[in-house]
Design an enzyme around this catalytic site. Structure first.
Site, PDB file in Angstrom:
ATOM      1  N   GLY A 144       0.775  -1.245   0.000  1.00  0.00           N
ATOM      2  CA  GLY A 144       0.000   0.000   0.000  1.00  0.00           C
ATOM      3  C   GLY A 144       0.799   1.284   0.000  1.00  0.00           C
ATOM      4  N   SER A 145       2.068   1.236  -0.450  1.00  0.00           N
ATOM      5  CA  SER A 145       2.828   2.495  -0.447  1.00  0.00           C
ATOM      6  C   SER A 145       2.254   3.494  -1.454  1.00  0.00           C
ATOM      7  CB  SER A 145       4.321   2.256  -0.700  1.00  0.00           C
ATOM      8  OG  SER A 145       4.550   1.821  -2.005  1.00  0.00           O
TER       9      SER A 145
ATOM     10  N   LEU B 186      -4.300  -7.130  -7.330  1.00  0.00           N
ATOM     11  CA  LEU B 186      -3.893  -8.307  -8.097  1.00  0.00           C
ATOM     12  C   LEU B 186      -5.026  -9.130  -8.695  1.00  0.00           C
ATOM     13  CD1 LEU B 186      -0.853  -9.479  -5.955  1.00  0.00           C
ATOM     14  CD2 LEU B 186      -0.951  -7.854  -7.846  1.00  0.00           C
TER      15      LEU B 186
ATOM     16  N   HIS C  30       1.276  -0.126 -13.395  1.00  0.00           N
ATOM     17  CA  HIS C  30       1.988  -1.382 -13.638  1.00  0.00           C
ATOM     18  C   HIS C  30       3.493  -1.112 -13.608  1.00  0.00           C
ATOM     19  CE1 HIS C  30       2.371  -5.489 -15.007  1.00  0.00           C
ATOM     20  NE2 HIS C  30       3.334  -5.074 -15.803  1.00  0.00           N
TER      21      HIS C  30
ATOM     22  N   ASP D 243      -3.806  -5.557 -18.138  1.00  0.00           N
ATOM     23  CA  ASP D 243      -2.737  -4.678 -18.634  1.00  0.00           C
ATOM     24  C   ASP D 243      -2.842  -4.310 -20.112  1.00  0.00           C
ATOM     25  OD1 ASP D 243      -1.639  -4.849 -16.072  1.00  0.00           O
ATOM     26  OD2 ASP D 243      -0.524  -6.654 -16.598  1.00  0.00           O
TER      27      ASP D 243
ATOM     28  N   GLU E  72       7.085   5.687  -9.197  1.00  0.00           N
ATOM     29  CA  GLU E  72       5.663   5.647  -8.823  1.00  0.00           C
ATOM     30  C   GLU E  72       5.323   6.780  -7.849  1.00  0.00           C
ATOM     31  OE1 GLU E  72       4.588   0.979  -9.594  1.00  0.00           O
ATOM     32  OE2 GLU E  72       5.038   1.550  -7.541  1.00  0.00           O
TER      33      GLU E  72
HETATM   34  C1  GAR Z   1       3.540  -1.372  -7.361  1.00  0.00           C
HETATM   35  O1  GAR Z   1       4.873  -1.400  -7.786  1.00  0.00           O
HETATM   36  C2  GAR Z   1       2.618  -1.537  -8.558  1.00  0.00           C
HETATM   37  O2  GAR Z   1       3.127  -0.974  -9.721  1.00  0.00           O
HETATM   38  C3  GAR Z   1       2.566  -3.034  -8.642  1.00  0.00           C
HETATM   39  O3  GAR Z   1       2.489  -3.494  -7.327  1.00  0.00           O
HETATM   40  C4  GAR Z   1       3.231  -2.595  -6.508  1.00  0.00           C
HETATM   41  C5  GAR Z   1       2.396  -2.276  -5.287  1.00  0.00           C
HETATM   42  O4  GAR Z   1       3.152  -1.610  -4.317  1.00  0.00           O
HETATM   43  N1  GAR Z   1       1.436  -3.468  -9.423  1.00  0.00           N
HETATM   44  C6  GAR Z   1       1.447  -4.576 -10.145  1.00  0.00           C
HETATM   45  O5  GAR Z   1       2.411  -5.326 -10.205  1.00  0.00           O
HETATM   46  C7  GAR Z   1       0.144  -4.839 -10.893  1.00  0.00           C
HETATM   47  N2  GAR Z   1       0.331  -5.859 -11.889  1.00  0.00           N
HETATM   48  P1  GAR Z   1       2.447  -0.923  -3.077  1.00  0.00           P
HETATM   49  O6  GAR Z   1       1.474  -1.947  -2.492  1.00  0.00           O
HETATM   50  O7  GAR Z   1       3.535  -0.603  -2.119  1.00  0.00           O
HETATM   51  O8  GAR Z   1       1.731   0.298  -3.595  1.00  0.00           O
END
Ligand code: GAR
Length: 189
Positions: free
Chosen positions: A12-13, A85, A104, A145, A174
């Site tokens: 969840g960052s 996911l 992504h 995607d 991000e």
């Molecule tokens: C992020 O890097 C996002 O791009 C990726 O999951 C991570 C979640 O990080 N998303 C995918 O891989 C979707 N296919 P977070 O929970 O710290 O925000």
């Protein structure tokens, strides 16, 4: 003010970064965090920022209109997938045309699709000896995607980078870009 609901499955960052951003800009508000994972770190992050956070199961999401009705009752303007996911069901996609976006951790159309998330993406990028990778923010359609790309940013991969080093570069991209890209979308909603 536009009302945003974030879907996340893990740490969840990105959700936290978006909540903090809109708390300070007041251009929108994250009204709700939803997760398919009752143990997801995003639940605590949201609660610490006083944002309502709930988990749901596959029946509420895929088989009934429970999650959809929740989104409607919430007067949701934009749905953001931030590390979510599960595949999004068609009945919710059709109810929110062009109002569901995903981030992504790769330069789509490369390294997308089912099973391509987090470390799996960075491992595949390394295995193929790519010289660069990056992030893609795109609209969500019924296939993983494949929706229209809204924004991409890239970073170089150095010869000694491992998956962890790549993840750190992706994380930085991000944190920098995602809130700004959402800001730019708000007037179009
Ligand atoms: C992020 O890097 C996002 O791009 C990726 O999951 C991570 C979640 O990080 N998303 C995918 O891989 C979707 N296919 P977070 O929970 O710290 O925000």
């Amino acid at each position: 003010m536009k009302r945003i609901v974030i879907f996340a499955s893990g740490n969840g960052s990105n959700a936290e970064n978006l909540i903090k951003h809109f708390n300070s800009t007041k251009t929108a508000i994250v009204t709700q965090v939803l997760t398919n994972n009752p143990n997801a770190g995003v639940l605590n992050r949201a609660k610490n920022l006083n944002v309502s956070a709930l988990s749901f199961n596959t029946i509420a999401f895929n088989k009934t209109n429970d999650v959809l009705n929740f989104l409607k009752t919430n007067n949701t303007d934009l749905i953001i997938l931030a590390g979510f996911l599960w595949k999004f069901p068609i009945h919710i996609i059709e109810a929110y045309p062009n109002k569901i976006i995903n981030i992504h951790p790769a330069l789509l159309p490369k390294y997308g699709g089912k099973g391509m998330y987090g470390k799996h993406v960075h491992d595949a990028v390394l295995k193929n000896k790519e010289k660069e990778t990056g992030i893609t923010i795109h609209h969500v359609t019924k296939n993983y995607d494949e929706g229209e790309i809204i924004f991409q940013a890239s970073c170089k991969i150095n010869a000694n980078d491992d998956a962890k080093a790549i993840a750190a570069k992706i994380h930085k991209l991000e944190m920098t870009h995602f809130p700004k890209v959402v800001d730019a979308l708000l007037p179009k909603l």
